[in-house]
Enzyme design. Structure first.
Site, PDB file in Angstrom:
ATOM      1  N   HIS A   1      66.134  57.085 -12.320  1.00 37.72           N
ATOM      2  CA  HIS A   1      67.116  58.160 -12.484  1.00 37.72           C
ATOM      3  C   HIS A   1      68.519  57.575 -12.485  1.00 37.72           C
ATOM      4  O   HIS A   1      68.756  56.492 -11.939  1.00 37.72           O
ATOM      5  CB  HIS A   1      66.993  59.193 -11.356  1.00 37.72           C
ATOM      6  CG  HIS A   1      65.650  59.830 -11.265  1.00 37.72           C
ATOM      7  ND1 HIS A   1      65.213  60.781 -12.161  1.00 37.72           N
ATOM      8  CD2 HIS A   1      64.629  59.636 -10.390  1.00 37.72           C
ATOM      9  CE1 HIS A   1      63.985  61.152 -11.836  1.00 37.72           C
ATOM     10  NE2 HIS A   1      63.608  60.473 -10.778  1.00 37.72           N
TER      11      HIS A   1
ATOM     12  N   THR B   1      67.691  41.716  -6.015  1.00 35.81           N
ATOM     13  CA  THR B   1      68.623  42.537  -6.779  1.00 35.81           C
ATOM     14  C   THR B   1      69.390  41.759  -7.837  1.00 35.81           C
ATOM     15  O   THR B   1      70.052  42.365  -8.683  1.00 35.81           O
ATOM     16  CB  THR B   1      69.642  43.198  -5.837  1.00 35.81           C
ATOM     17  OG1 THR B   1      70.395  42.171  -5.172  1.00 35.81           O
ATOM     18  CG2 THR B   1      68.937  44.064  -4.797  1.00 35.81           C
ATOM     19  N   LYS B   2      69.332  40.405  -7.756  1.00 37.50           N
ATOM     20  CA  LYS B   2      70.056  39.590  -8.733  1.00 37.50           C
ATOM     21  C   LYS B   2      69.244  38.352  -9.065  1.00 37.50           C
ATOM     22  O   LYS B   2      68.245  38.054  -8.418  1.00 37.50           O
ATOM     23  CB  LYS B   2      71.432  39.208  -8.203  1.00 37.50           C
ATOM     24  CG  LYS B   2      71.412  38.383  -6.926  1.00 37.50           C
ATOM     25  CD  LYS B   2      72.835  38.098  -6.439  1.00 37.50           C
ATOM     26  CE  LYS B   2      72.833  37.254  -5.173  1.00 37.50           C
ATOM     27  NZ  LYS B   2      74.211  36.989  -4.691  1.00 37.50           N
TER      28      LYS B   2
ATOM     29  N   ARG C   1      68.621  36.550  -0.586  1.00 36.16           N
ATOM     30  CA  ARG C   1      69.579  35.464  -0.802  1.00 36.16           C
ATOM     31  C   ARG C   1      68.830  34.142  -0.674  1.00 36.16           C
ATOM     32  O   ARG C   1      67.715  34.088  -0.131  1.00 36.16           O
ATOM     33  CB  ARG C   1      70.716  35.530   0.223  1.00 36.16           C
ATOM     34  CG  ARG C   1      70.247  35.319   1.652  1.00 36.16           C
ATOM     35  CD  ARG C   1      71.407  35.358   2.639  1.00 36.16           C
ATOM     36  NE  ARG C   1      70.974  35.080   4.012  1.00 36.16           N
ATOM     37  CZ  ARG C   1      70.853  33.863   4.523  1.00 36.16           C
ATOM     38  NH1 ARG C   1      71.121  32.792   3.780  1.00 36.16           N
ATOM     39  NH2 ARG C   1      70.461  33.697   5.776  1.00 36.16           N
TER      40      ARG C   1
END
Length: 209
Positions: free
Chosen positions: A128, A181-182, A196
Site C-alpha cells: 500500500h 532495508t538497503k 547493518r
C-alpha cells in the site's frame, strides 16, 4: 501395542515421502506459469499463487521444503510463491528454500546455491502507499514495487525480512530475524532491524565492525 503403532506410523511416513519424491516433481511440471530447468526436490506441497502472465522459474536441483518434520526449526507455513500478473520469480540452481514466502509484483531473482531458512519473507512491493495526508484511502492503494536481487551463495537466516529494492551481494549472510532495508555488499554479515554490517569478509580475513 505402542511400539507397534509407532512402527506403523514411521512406515507410513516413509511411504508418503517416497510418493512425494516421485509424484510432486511431476505435478509441479503441470502448474501453469511454473518452469523447471532440471530436477527439483519437493518436501511437502508448496503454495503456488501464480497469476496469468506471471512466471516462476526454478533452476536445476532447487529444494522446496514445506515439511516441518526433519527441519531444525518450526516452519509456520509451506513455501509460498505469489507472483502477481506480469511478475517474475527466478530461483538459481541448487538453492534451498524452507517454508518461506516470495511475493513478486515485478521481479525477485535469487542466485545459485543460496540457503533461505525457515519463515523468511521476501517482497518487492510494499502493498500500500503511505497516502499522507489522506490516510483514509490507504487500503485502496497498491503501492510501488522495486525488484529484489539476491546473489549467489547467499545465506538468509530464520525469520528475516527482505524489503523492496534490495540487492544482496554474492556470498553474504543475513542474520536470523533481520530486516534488510538497503543493499548489502558481497561477502559480509548483516544483522538487526534495520540490518547493518556486523562483519566484513570481503578482504583476506574477517574484520568485525
Amino acid at each position: 501395542m505402542i511400539p507397534m503403532i509407532s512402527w506403523v506410523l514411521e512406515g507410513a511416513i516413509r511411504v508418503r515421502r517416497g510418493v512425494e519424491k516421485l509424484l510432486f516433481p511431476a505435478l509441479l511440471r503441470g502448474v501453469r506459469g511454473l518452469t523447471l530447468q532440471g530436477g527439483v526436490v519437493v518436501k511437502g506441497w508448496p503454495l503456488l499463487d501464480i497469476a496469468p502472465g506471471a512466471s516462476v522459474e526454478l533452476g536445476d536441483a532447487v529444494t522446496l521444503n514445506s515439511r516441518n518434520r526433519g527441519y531444525h526449526a518450526n516452519l509456520f507455513g509451506p513455501v509460498k510463491f505469489y507472483a502477481e500478473r506480469g511478475a517474475t520469480i527466478r530461483i538459481g540452481a541448487r538453492t534451498r528454500i524452507h517454508g518461506s514466502c516470495l511475493h513478486a509484483i515485478e521481479r525477485i531473482t535469487v542466485g545459485e546455491r543460496c540457503l533461505i531458512a525457515g519463515n523468511v519473507q521476501i517482497f518487492d512491493g510494499h502493498g500500500h502507499e503511505l497516502s499522507f495526508p489522506d490516510v483514509r484511502r490507504r487500503g485502496d492503494t497498491k503501492g510501488p514495487a522495486a525488484p529484489v536481487t539476491i546473489g549467489d551463495d547467499v545465506w538468509i537466516g530464520l525469520n528475516a525480512i527482505i524489503l523492496p529494492g534490495v540487492t544482496i551481494g554474492d556470498g553474504s549472510v543475513v542474520a536470523a530475524g533481520s530486516v534488510v532495508t538497503k543493499d548489502v555488499p558481497p561477502r559480509v554479515v548483516v544483522g538487526g532491524n534495520p540490518a547493518r554490517i556486523i562483519a566484513d569478509y570481503s578482504e583476506t580475513g574477517p574484520a568485525v565492525a
